[in-house]
Design a protein around this motif. Structure first.
Motif, PDB file in Angstrom:
ATOM      1  N   GLY A 144     -35.917  14.462  36.677  1.00  0.00           N
ATOM      2  CA  GLY A 144     -36.596  13.957  35.488  1.00  0.00           C
ATOM      3  C   GLY A 144     -37.082  15.068  34.578  1.00  0.00           C
ATOM      4  O   GLY A 144     -37.020  14.957  33.346  1.00  0.00           O
ATOM      5  N   TRP A 145     -37.545  16.187  35.164  1.00  0.00           N
ATOM      6  CA  TRP A 145     -38.064  17.291  34.352  1.00  0.00           C
ATOM      7  C   TRP A 145     -36.968  18.107  33.681  1.00  0.00           C
ATOM      8  O   TRP A 145     -37.244  18.890  32.765  1.00  0.00           O
ATOM      9  CB  TRP A 145     -38.931  18.205  35.219  1.00  0.00           C
ATOM     10  N   LEU A 146     -35.721  17.940  34.085  1.00  0.00           N
ATOM     11  CA  LEU A 146     -34.637  18.710  33.488  1.00  0.00           C
ATOM     12  C   LEU A 146     -34.280  18.236  32.081  1.00  0.00           C
ATOM     13  O   LEU A 146     -33.481  18.874  31.398  1.00  0.00           O
ATOM     14  CB  LEU A 146     -33.396  18.649  34.385  1.00  0.00           C
ATOM     15  N   TYR A 147     -34.874  17.118  31.650  1.00  0.00           N
ATOM     16  CA  TYR A 147     -34.657  16.662  30.271  1.00  0.00           C
ATOM     17  C   TYR A 147     -35.659  17.311  29.310  1.00  0.00           C
ATOM     18  O   TYR A 147     -35.517  17.196  28.096  1.00  0.00           O
ATOM     19  CB  TYR A 147     -34.746  15.137  30.200  1.00  0.00           C
ATOM     20  N   MET A 148     -36.672  17.988  29.848  1.00  0.00           N
ATOM     21  CA  MET A 148     -37.687  18.602  29.014  1.00  0.00           C
ATOM     22  C   MET A 148     -37.138  19.719  28.119  1.00  0.00           C
ATOM     23  O   MET A 148     -37.478  19.791  26.929  1.00  0.00           O
ATOM     24  CB  MET A 148     -38.836  19.123  29.882  1.00  0.00           C
ATOM     25  N   PRO A 149     -36.286  20.654  28.622  1.00  0.00           N
ATOM     26  CA  PRO A 149     -35.754  21.692  27.728  1.00  0.00           C
ATOM     27  C   PRO A 149     -35.001  21.122  26.525  1.00  0.00           C
ATOM     28  O   PRO A 149     -35.027  21.704  25.438  1.00  0.00           O
ATOM     29  CB  PRO A 149     -34.816  22.498  28.637  1.00  0.00           C
ATOM     30  N   LEU A 150     -34.338  19.992  26.735  1.00  0.00           N
ATOM     31  CA  LEU A 150     -33.606  19.380  25.623  1.00  0.00           C
ATOM     32  C   LEU A 150     -34.564  18.894  24.548  1.00  0.00           C
ATOM     33  O   LEU A 150     -34.318  19.050  23.348  1.00  0.00           O
ATOM     34  CB  LEU A 150     -32.758  18.215  26.132  1.00  0.00           C
TER      35      LEU A 150
END
Length: 392
Positions: free
Chosen positions: A243-249
């Motif tokens: 879920g946190w891997l969408y934060m950089p986008l």
């Protein structure tokens, strides 16, 4: 510029659809197991949702032109709440899809009316600046929603994701009802046939060009959203971690939005759009290079998409503003049409890619590459020539 309460409320209305579409992405593999279905079928729930969201937007524009913004928004908000609660209570895959479509029909009201409120109160350049403020706020939802949804799913189960969506929708609806005035006076409401403005809008070359940009970028975004959860599971990540891997986008989208807002006073409108599309093409090339070199790590999935997110933050928001504020003179109808094309194309492409090609890094890389070429085509100089004015 409109006041802050207006901007924040419209941002929440515009986030209706994205919050509901993204929040359960990390939970999809677990939901597939609970419903007893194949993994490729869960991305179809996103596609059915997007398809209903797209079609409903065609009706909300003309309806709000004839009946006003707030009554239509209230009706859609009620459907959104019912659909969200229905998703939380679903006991089968088919029940879940049915309630997702009800939720989508309601969410379409927030998208169309939010854009119409901006068009009612701002000219093209001012509306672009408003979008440059609103879009970073809206862009938080694709990153924060999966992060929140992943933690909720771990702590309480995936059904808590949709109860959260219902609560979010209730707050946004109350703010709109009490803080936003009716922006379309009775005297300004349409007396024509409900869909009379469609031919005028579709005959506007600028509308079509901007809409092609919107669709290309948005399709790439949703192909990523429906493919990446399964790539992250293959990499051994948990729901909360992925879920946190969408934060950089989202950070890329916000940064590009802020930069685009500054550039509006220095560069031509379409040049900023072209710069964003250049980032889109570079991201696609990075995906293809990673696939060709056999780099299939989480980093190889996320970093190229960060480049694509720069186009999402700049070209997408400006193209939406340009499509709605073009010379056709039918803002709400254009809002519904651009929303239909944006969401509908994403639904069809995301559904087709997962159903025909399945899930995988190569599928993601190839789809983004094709879509970047379509966006590049929309920037061709031949499409910029002034078209003769059409009779009203």
């Amino acid at each position: 510029m409109p006041r802050l309460t207006f901007i924040l409320t419209v941002a929440m209305l515009s986030a209706f659809g994205l919050v509901a579409s993204d929040i359960y992405l990390p939970a999809m593999p677990g939901m597939a197991t609970e419903f007893g279905i194949a993994s490729w079928q869960m991305p179809q729930t996103v596609s059915f949702y997007l398809l209903a969201l797209a079609i409903a937007q065609l009706a909300y524009g003309p309806m709000s032109d004839r009946g006003g913004r707030k009554p239509v928004l209230l009706a859609g908000g009620v459907l959104y709440l019912l659909g969200s609660v229905g998703c939380a209570l679903s006991s089968s895959y088919m029940d879940f899809i049915a309630w997702r479509m009800v939720e989508a029909v309601g969410a379409a009201a927030g998208l169309v009316i939010g854009r119409a409120l901006i068009a009612d109160t701002c000219d093209k350049r001012t509306s672009a600046k408003v979008y440059a403020v609103i879009y970073p706020l809206v862009s938080l939802s694709p990153a924060l929603a999966p992060a929140i949804g992943g933690h909720l799913a771990v702590a309480f189960g995936w059904r808590a994701d949709f109860l959260f969506v219902a609560a979010f929708g209730a707050v946004a609806l109350l703010l709109a009802l009490f803080l936003i005035p009716e922006t379309l006076p009775v005297a300004a409401r349409s007396r024509n046939a409900p869909f009379a403005g469609f031919s005028r809008v579709l005959g506007d070359r600028s509308f079509c060009r901007y809409t092609l940009v919107v669709c290309s970028i948005y399709c790439a975004w949703f192909v990523y959203l429906t493919q990446s959860p399964f790539l992250f599971v293959q990499a051994g990540l948990s729901e909360a971690q992925s879920g946190w891997l969408y934060m950089p986008l989202t950070l890329g989208i916000i940064g590009a939005n802020l930069l685009a807002r500054r550039l509006l006073d220095r560069l031509p409108y379409d040049r900023i759009v072209a710069i964003g599309i250049t980032c889109f093409v570079l991201g696609a090339m990075a995906f293809l290079l990673a696939y060709a070199m056999g780099w299939h790590s989480v980093t190889a999935v996320v970093l190229p998409m960060c480049l694509v997110s720069l186009a999402n933050g700049s070209s997408l928001s400006l193209a939406i503003s340009g499509a709605i504020a073009s010379e056709h003179g039918h803002a709400a109808t254009a809002s519904g049409l651009v929303g239909f094309c944006q969401i509908g194309s994403a639904a069809v492409v995301a559904m087709g890619v997962s159903a025909v090609l399945g899930t995988g890094f190569g599928v993601l890389a190839g789809a983004v590459a094709v879509l970047s070429c379509l966006a590049l085509f929309a920037c061709m100089p031949s499409l910029y020539r002034k078209q003769p004015a059409q009779p009203g």
